[in-house]
Design a protein around this motif. Structure first.
Motif, PDB file in Angstrom:
ATOM      1  N   HIS A  21      -4.636   3.184  16.782  1.00  0.00           N
ATOM      2  CA  HIS A  21      -5.418   2.604  15.684  1.00  0.00           C
ATOM      3  C   HIS A  21      -6.896   2.630  16.071  1.00  0.00           C
ATOM      4  CE1 HIS A  21      -6.267  -1.167  12.980  1.00  0.00           C
ATOM      5  NE2 HIS A  21      -6.949  -0.090  12.621  1.00  0.00           N
ATOM      6  N   PHE A  39      -8.700   3.623  11.031  1.00  0.00           N
ATOM      7  CA  PHE A  39      -7.485   4.292  10.574  1.00  0.00           C
ATOM      8  C   PHE A  39      -6.514   4.431  11.734  1.00  0.00           C
ATOM      9  CE2 PHE A  39     -10.596   7.313  12.018  1.00  0.00           C
ATOM     10  CZ  PHE A  39      -9.882   8.226  12.792  1.00  0.00           C
ATOM     11  N   ASN A  42      -2.290   9.621  12.388  1.00  0.00           N
ATOM     12  CA  ASN A  42      -0.943  10.054  12.019  1.00  0.00           C
ATOM     13  C   ASN A  42      -0.854  11.564  11.837  1.00  0.00           C
ATOM     14  OD1 ASN A  42      -2.404  10.308   9.693  1.00  0.00           O
ATOM     15  ND2 ASN A  42      -0.913   9.318   8.350  1.00  0.00           N
ATOM     16  N   GLN A  46      -6.418  14.933  12.922  1.00  0.00           N
ATOM     17  CA  GLN A  46      -7.370  13.836  13.064  1.00  0.00           C
ATOM     18  C   GLN A  46      -7.910  13.781  14.495  1.00  0.00           C
ATOM     19  OE1 GLN A  46      -4.531  10.917  11.532  1.00  0.00           O
ATOM     20  NE2 GLN A  46      -6.030  10.331   9.980  1.00  0.00           N
ATOM     21  N   THR A 104      -1.920   3.621   6.152  1.00  0.00           N
ATOM     22  CA  THR A 104      -2.171   5.034   5.884  1.00  0.00           C
ATOM     23  C   THR A 104      -1.054   5.612   5.032  1.00  0.00           C
ATOM     24  OG1 THR A 104      -1.042   5.674   7.928  1.00  0.00           O
ATOM     25  CG2 THR A 104      -3.434   5.360   8.037  1.00  0.00           C
ATOM     26  N   SER A 293      -5.545  14.403   5.048  1.00  0.00           N
ATOM     27  CA  SER A 293      -5.592  13.120   5.747  1.00  0.00           C
ATOM     28  C   SER A 293      -7.012  12.597   5.933  1.00  0.00           C
ATOM     29  CB  SER A 293      -4.919  13.242   7.113  1.00  0.00           C
ATOM     30  OG  SER A 293      -5.597  14.186   7.928  1.00  0.00           O
ATOM     31  N   PRO A 296      -8.970   8.522   2.617  1.00  0.00           N
ATOM     32  CA  PRO A 296      -8.296   7.251   2.909  1.00  0.00           C
ATOM     33  C   PRO A 296      -7.114   7.004   1.979  1.00  0.00           C
ATOM     34  CG  PRO A 296     -10.680   6.953   2.824  1.00  0.00           C
ATOM     35  CD  PRO A 296     -10.412   8.331   2.316  1.00  0.00           C
ATOM     36  N   TYR A 297      -6.093   6.393   2.509  1.00  0.00           N
ATOM     37  CA  TYR A 297      -4.887   6.077   1.741  1.00  0.00           C
ATOM     38  C   TYR A 297      -5.216   5.279   0.490  1.00  0.00           C
ATOM     39  CZ  TYR A 297      -0.649   3.334   0.697  1.00  0.00           C
ATOM     40  OH  TYR A 297       0.403   2.704   0.069  1.00  0.00           O
TER      41      TYR A 297
END
Length: 441
Positions: A21, A39, A42, A46, A104, A293, A296-297
């Protein structure tokens, strides 16, 4: 490697792993293409991007299992198969839990909260109407104050969102009913409120806890705050915008981010959403052309609610379209413009014939969907308002699940709001819908 009493650890980027994280970078967030609020890693891409942009980062000391939302449902199904899938997530209590990690993806099935309506739609609708009207006043004041250079009190927006989320938790349909009440001359304020309601309803459907629903809802309410800096002659222009006007309109995302940062607004999730809700998975969005990705979610959630409400609204340059047409557009754009799995879940959340939809029956009669039937989404309760000849008739409510209608009467198609002179807002303002719903309690 450095650590402190808050379970924060600074590590070089070459030590990053999936599930970590990230909470701070060694450079300002705005100089990177990452979300402002941090974030959970995942995706290996990234890590690669972090190596290209940073030397070290600060992470939370606990490592969580990397979300694997997309892989949970690899089996491809058609739109209607997904909508009517009877496999339910495990039922849990209505108890609110809190999560420490930045989301996420939607909660895993075992962590998903299954909400049940605490009150009937009819009982909640009158309270919801007050909540909606108060929110509209708040948003109008906020946008106008920003437009004329006065101080913007975002705290009032948070209070409005609290009332909206409280209503959505009590009943998932009442406020969603009110998103059908659209006025073209009040589009910006109503659109912001509608996106707030739809995104809160969607977050409830996905099984987020209440604190997460509130974060998503405030992001929805403030997602278009930057439009207060767009000249009204561009914002309300009839017809196609010129290239220069279009570029100014697109700047509302940057205006929104800069505005929220300038007033010291601390919710970085809402700042990110204001900046990134027009990004697309394929990199063809704006303002930064983020992909996959990188988006942002929360922004992916707001983008779906934003698109759906825009398509089903009459705007200065386009007429409203039916809910099912909007969902069909979202379905076709999944994986390209919208997150594939979130798009499918959003379609399931809205449903085939949502409350407030104008429908034509196979008899030629026209009605308004009052409430949906959970066990048979194709057969809701309908208020008949037009006869076979499309002329006004004495209002009558029917439940299409009743045995007397089986095999005889069904919905033939959904119509755009305003078809045959039928506007949902008119019947709600006249009290017809509320009276009928109260009678059903």
């Amino acid at each position: 490697m450095a650590a402190n009493q808050h379970n924060e650890i600074e590590i070089p980027v070459n030590q990053l792993k999936l599930g970590m994280h990230v909470i701070r970078l060694d450079r300002p967030w705005l100089e990177t293409d990452f979300p402002l609020q941090g974030f959970v890693i995942n995706d290996p891409n990234q890590i690669k991007r972090l190596k290209n942009q940073c030397h070290s980062v600060v992470i939370h000391s606990s490592i969580v299992k990397a979300p694997n939302f997309i892989n949970r449902r690899q089996k491809k199904q058609g739109l209607f198969a997904r909508l009517f899938n009877k496999n339910k997530a495990p039922t849990t209590s209505n108890k609110v839990t809190s999560y420490n990690q930045i989301s996420t993806a939607p909660p895993a099935p075992e962590k998903r909260i299954i909400y049940k309506n605490q009150v009937d739609t009819g009982r909640e609708l009158s309270k919801a109407k007050i909540t909606y009207d108060e929110a509209k006043v708040t948003v109008n004041h906020l946008m106008e104050n920003i437009r004329v250079g006065r101080s913007a009190n975002v705290a009032d927006s948070s209070k409005a969102v609290d009332h909206i989320v409280d209503s959505v938790i009590r009943n998932q349909d009442a406020l969603r009913w009110l998103t059908k009440i659209k006025h073209q001359d009040a589009y910006t304020a109503e659109h912001s409120i509608n996106v707030c309601i739809l995104s809160a309803t969607f977050a409830r459907f996905l099984g987020h806890d209440e604190s997460e629903i509130r974060r998503i809802a405030i992001s929805g309410l403030l997602h278009d705050v930057g439009k207060s800096k767009v000249p009204k002659d561009i914002l309300n222009k009839n017809g196609r915008l010129t290239l220069d006007e279009l570029n100014i309109m697109k700047d509302h995302t940057t205006f929104g981010k800069d505005l929220l940062l300038s007033i010291g607004y601390e919710d970085r999730i809402a700042v990110d959403v204001a900046h990134t809700h027009h990004e697309r998975l394929d990199g063809k969005g704006y303002p930064r052309g983020l992909v996959g990705s990188q988006i942002p979610y929360y922004a992916k959630i707001i983008a779906l609610a934003d698109c759906y409400d825009a398509i089903t609204s009459s705007r200065c340059y386009d007429s409203a379209r039916a809910s099912m047409e909007a969902l069909d557009i979202i379905y076709k754009c999944r994986g390209v413009q919208f997150d594939n799995e979130l798009a499918l879940e959003f379609i399931k959340c809205i449903g085939i014939y949502p409350p407030g939809a104008i429908v034509e029956l196979n008899t030629g009669q026209v009605g308004i969907v009052i409430t949906t039937n959970t066990d048979n989404k194709l057969r809701p309760k309908v208020l008949l308002v037009r006869g076979q000849d499309k002329k006004i008739i004495r209002e009558k409510s029917i439940d299409l699940t009743n045995d007397e209608f089986q095999g005889k009467i069904k919905i033939a198609r959904e119509l755009p709001d305003g078809s045959c002179g039928v506007h949902s807002r008119d019947y709600l303002s006249m009290g017809s819908i509320m009276d009928i719903m109260r009678d059903q309690i």
